[in-house]
Design a protein around this motif. Structure first.
Motif, mmCIF file in Angstrom:
data_model
loop_
_atom_site.group_PDB
_atom_site.id
_atom_site.type_symbol
_atom_site.label_atom_id
_atom_site.label_comp_id
_atom_site.label_asym_id
_atom_site.label_seq_id
_atom_site.Cartn_x
_atom_site.Cartn_y
_atom_site.Cartn_z
ATOM 1 N N TYR A 32 48.814 44.588 49.013
ATOM 2 C CA TYR A 32 48.270 45.720 48.269
ATOM 3 C C TYR A 32 47.054 44.808 47.210
ATOM 4 O O TYR A 32 47.429 43.383 47.207
ATOM 5 C CB TYR A 32 48.806 46.494 47.385
ATOM 6 C CG TYR A 32 50.106 45.684 46.765
ATOM 7 C CD1 TYR A 32 49.884 45.270 45.454
ATOM 8 C CD2 TYR A 32 51.452 45.492 47.067
ATOM 9 C CE1 TYR A 32 51.053 44.662 44.495
ATOM 10 C CE2 TYR A 32 52.588 44.970 46.414
ATOM 11 C CZ TYR A 32 52.163 44.499 45.195
ATOM 12 O OH TYR A 32 53.236 43.944 44.428
ATOM 13 N N GLU A 34 44.952 44.028 43.548
ATOM 14 C CA GLU A 34 45.250 44.169 42.352
ATOM 15 C C GLU A 34 45.331 45.081 41.565
ATOM 16 O O GLU A 34 45.967 45.298 40.478
ATOM 17 C CB GLU A 34 44.217 42.934 41.571
ATOM 18 C CG GLU A 34 42.976 43.140 41.726
ATOM 19 C CD GLU A 34 41.839 42.214 41.240
ATOM 20 O OE1 GLU A 34 41.014 42.465 40.331
ATOM 21 O OE2 GLU A 34 41.707 41.090 41.654
ATOM 22 N N GLN A 35 44.489 46.252 41.866
ATOM 23 C CA GLN A 35 44.582 47.393 41.293
ATOM 24 C C GLN A 35 45.741 48.171 41.230
ATOM 25 O O GLN A 35 46.330 48.982 40.120
ATOM 26 C CB GLN A 35 43.379 48.424 41.702
ATOM 27 C CG GLN A 35 43.225 49.842 41.090
ATOM 28 C CD GLN A 35 42.725 49.439 39.726
ATOM 29 O OE1 GLN A 35 41.868 48.452 39.369
ATOM 30 N NE2 GLN A 35 42.745 50.560 38.728
ATOM 31 N N MET A 36 46.690 47.687 42.154
ATOM 32 C CA MET A 36 47.921 48.588 42.383
ATOM 33 C C MET A 36 48.865 48.288 40.965
ATOM 34 O O MET A 36 49.704 49.012 40.505
ATOM 35 C CB MET A 36 48.880 48.140 43.512
ATOM 36 C CG MET A 36 49.956 48.649 43.787
ATOM 37 S SD MET A 36 50.134 50.177 44.313
ATOM 38 C CE MET A 36 49.682 49.935 46.002
ATOM 39 N N LYS A 37 48.571 46.998 40.682
ATOM 40 C CA LYS A 37 49.455 46.270 39.472
ATOM 41 C C LYS A 37 49.039 46.829 38.176
ATOM 42 O O LYS A 37 49.711 47.349 37.269
ATOM 43 C CB LYS A 37 49.396 44.946 39.058
ATOM 44 C CG LYS A 37 49.840 43.892 40.403
ATOM 45 C CD LYS A 37 49.611 42.520 40.255
ATOM 46 C CE LYS A 37 49.801 41.781 41.633
ATOM 47 N NZ LYS A 37 49.197 40.465 41.269
ATOM 48 N N GLN A 38 47.664 47.146 38.206
ATOM 49 C CA GLN A 38 47.140 47.978 37.139
ATOM 50 C C GLN A 38 47.609 49.242 36.759
ATOM 51 O O GLN A 38 47.894 49.756 35.921
ATOM 52 C CB GLN A 38 45.669 47.993 36.944
ATOM 53 C CG GLN A 38 44.862 46.688 37.001
ATOM 54 C CD GLN A 38 45.231 45.849 35.652
ATOM 55 O OE1 GLN A 38 45.246 46.446 34.657
ATOM 56 N NE2 GLN A 38 45.573 44.536 35.820
ATOM 57 N N LYS A 41 51.497 49.229 36.479
ATOM 58 C CA LYS A 41 52.034 48.106 35.289
ATOM 59 C C LYS A 41 53.245 47.177 35.598
ATOM 60 O O LYS A 41 53.717 46.592 35.078
ATOM 61 C CB LYS A 41 52.366 48.765 34.029
ATOM 62 C CG LYS A 41 51.511 49.711 33.407
ATOM 63 C CD LYS A 41 50.051 49.249 33.214
ATOM 64 C CE LYS A 41 49.234 50.182 32.695
ATOM 65 N NZ LYS A 41 48.079 50.246 32.860
ATOM 66 N N HIS A 42 53.529 46.884 37.025
ATOM 67 C CA HIS A 42 54.341 46.125 37.657
ATOM 68 C C HIS A 42 54.236 45.957 38.886
ATOM 69 O O HIS A 42 53.323 46.752 39.725
ATOM 70 C CB HIS A 42 56.015 46.539 37.509
ATOM 71 C CG HIS A 42 56.247 47.784 38.135
ATOM 72 N ND1 HIS A 42 56.576 47.905 39.478
ATOM 73 C CD2 HIS A 42 56.289 48.838 37.580
ATOM 74 C CE1 HIS A 42 56.864 48.999 39.763
ATOM 75 N NE2 HIS A 42 56.805 49.840 38.430
ATOM 76 N N GLU A 43 54.681 44.892 39.620
ATOM 77 C CA GLU A 43 54.540 44.695 41.217
ATOM 78 C C GLU A 43 55.381 45.234 42.011
ATOM 79 O O GLU A 43 56.645 45.373 41.640
ATOM 80 C CB GLU A 43 54.553 43.154 41.640
ATOM 81 C CG GLU A 43 53.451 42.620 40.949
ATOM 82 C CD GLU A 43 53.233 41.166 41.512
ATOM 83 O OE1 GLU A 43 53.464 40.847 42.580
ATOM 84 O OE2 GLU A 43 53.016 39.918 40.775
ATOM 85 N N ARG A 46 57.356 43.023 48.122
ATOM 86 C CA ARG A 46 56.409 42.632 49.354
ATOM 87 C C ARG A 46 57.040 42.621 50.465
ATOM 88 O O ARG A 46 56.465 42.721 51.693
ATOM 89 C CB ARG A 46 55.329 41.773 49.121
ATOM 90 C CG ARG A 46 54.407 41.756 47.912
ATOM 91 C CD ARG A 46 53.383 40.660 47.657
ATOM 92 N NE ARG A 46 52.525 41.024 46.642
ATOM 93 C CZ ARG A 46 51.184 41.410 46.836
ATOM 94 N NH1 ARG A 46 50.862 41.726 47.697
ATOM 95 N NH2 ARG A 46 50.282 41.457 45.748
ATOM 96 N N THR A 97 56.079 52.335 33.741
ATOM 97 C CA THR A 97 56.512 51.446 32.643
ATOM 98 C C THR A 97 57.482 52.025 31.703
ATOM 99 O O THR A 97 57.417 53.196 31.766
ATOM 100 C CB THR A 97 55.221 51.032 31.674
ATOM 101 O OG1 THR A 97 54.526 52.303 31.394
ATOM 102 C CG2 THR A 97 54.027 50.574 32.491
#
Length: 181
Positions: A32, A34-38, A41-43, A46, A97
């Motif tokens: 995925y 980087e917007q997924m983490k935004q 708020k966590h990974e 994978r 979160t």
């Protein structure tokens, strides 16, 4: 028309509060952006995606069964498809979160190998929490009278029609509820 560059794509996803993903079904691996983490708020995990996402209780308890059903549909389409792909969507809540859940809309496409075996899923997740909250607020404004806080006439009629099929006891319970608000 010129080709869209990667930065434009990232900006569009960011503006729409959207992330993209790809799930390799055979390897059970999730990639995925980087917007997924935004958004979350966590990974997300994978590797061993099916097991980890469901066992980690990331999906809201009320949405978990539907989410599991959709995953099972992907996995159980073995030898049943002649198309090269098939599109689906769903809304669900996922732990983001603290003790909060994020409302997401997911659109995804299942790709099939020759013989109808699903091999990968690509799609997007869009954070629709603000839209959901606004919808809930508007629904509350429609259902209740602003001055008294009681159900509006139209909403009361709707509830009576819904419950009337439940017999006299259901109607009495509705009247009792309305009178005790």
């Amino acid at each position: 028309m010129s080709e869209v560059n990667f930065e434009t794509y990232k900006d569009a996803n960011s503006l729409n509060n959207m992330a993209v993903f790809e799930w390799n079904i055979f390897a059970d691996r999730l990639n995925y952006d980087e917007q997924m983490k935004q958004i979350l708020k966590h990974e997300l995990p994978r590797e061993n995606v099916c097991e980890k996402i469901l066992s980690a209780r990331l999906i809201h308890p009320k949405d978990r069964a539907e989410f599991q059903r959709q995953v099972n549909n992907v996995l159980n389409h073995l030898n049943k498809r002649r198309d090269t792909f098939q599109d689906f969507s769903m809304d669900f809540r996922i732990y983001a979160t603290g003790r909060f859940y994020t409302n997401l809309h997911m659109g995804y496409r299942i790709y099939y190998e020759e013989g109808g075996v699903p091999c990968r899923v690509t799609g997007f997740l869009q954070n629709i929490t603000e839209t959901y909250l606004e919808h809930s607020k508007m629904k509350g404004m429609i259902e209740r009278d602003a001055m008294t806080g009681l159900y509006s006439k139209m909403h009361t009629q709707y509830l009576v029609n819904q419950i009337a099929g439940g017999g006299t006891h259901a109607l009495i319970a509705l009247i009792w509820t309305i009178l005790n608000l």
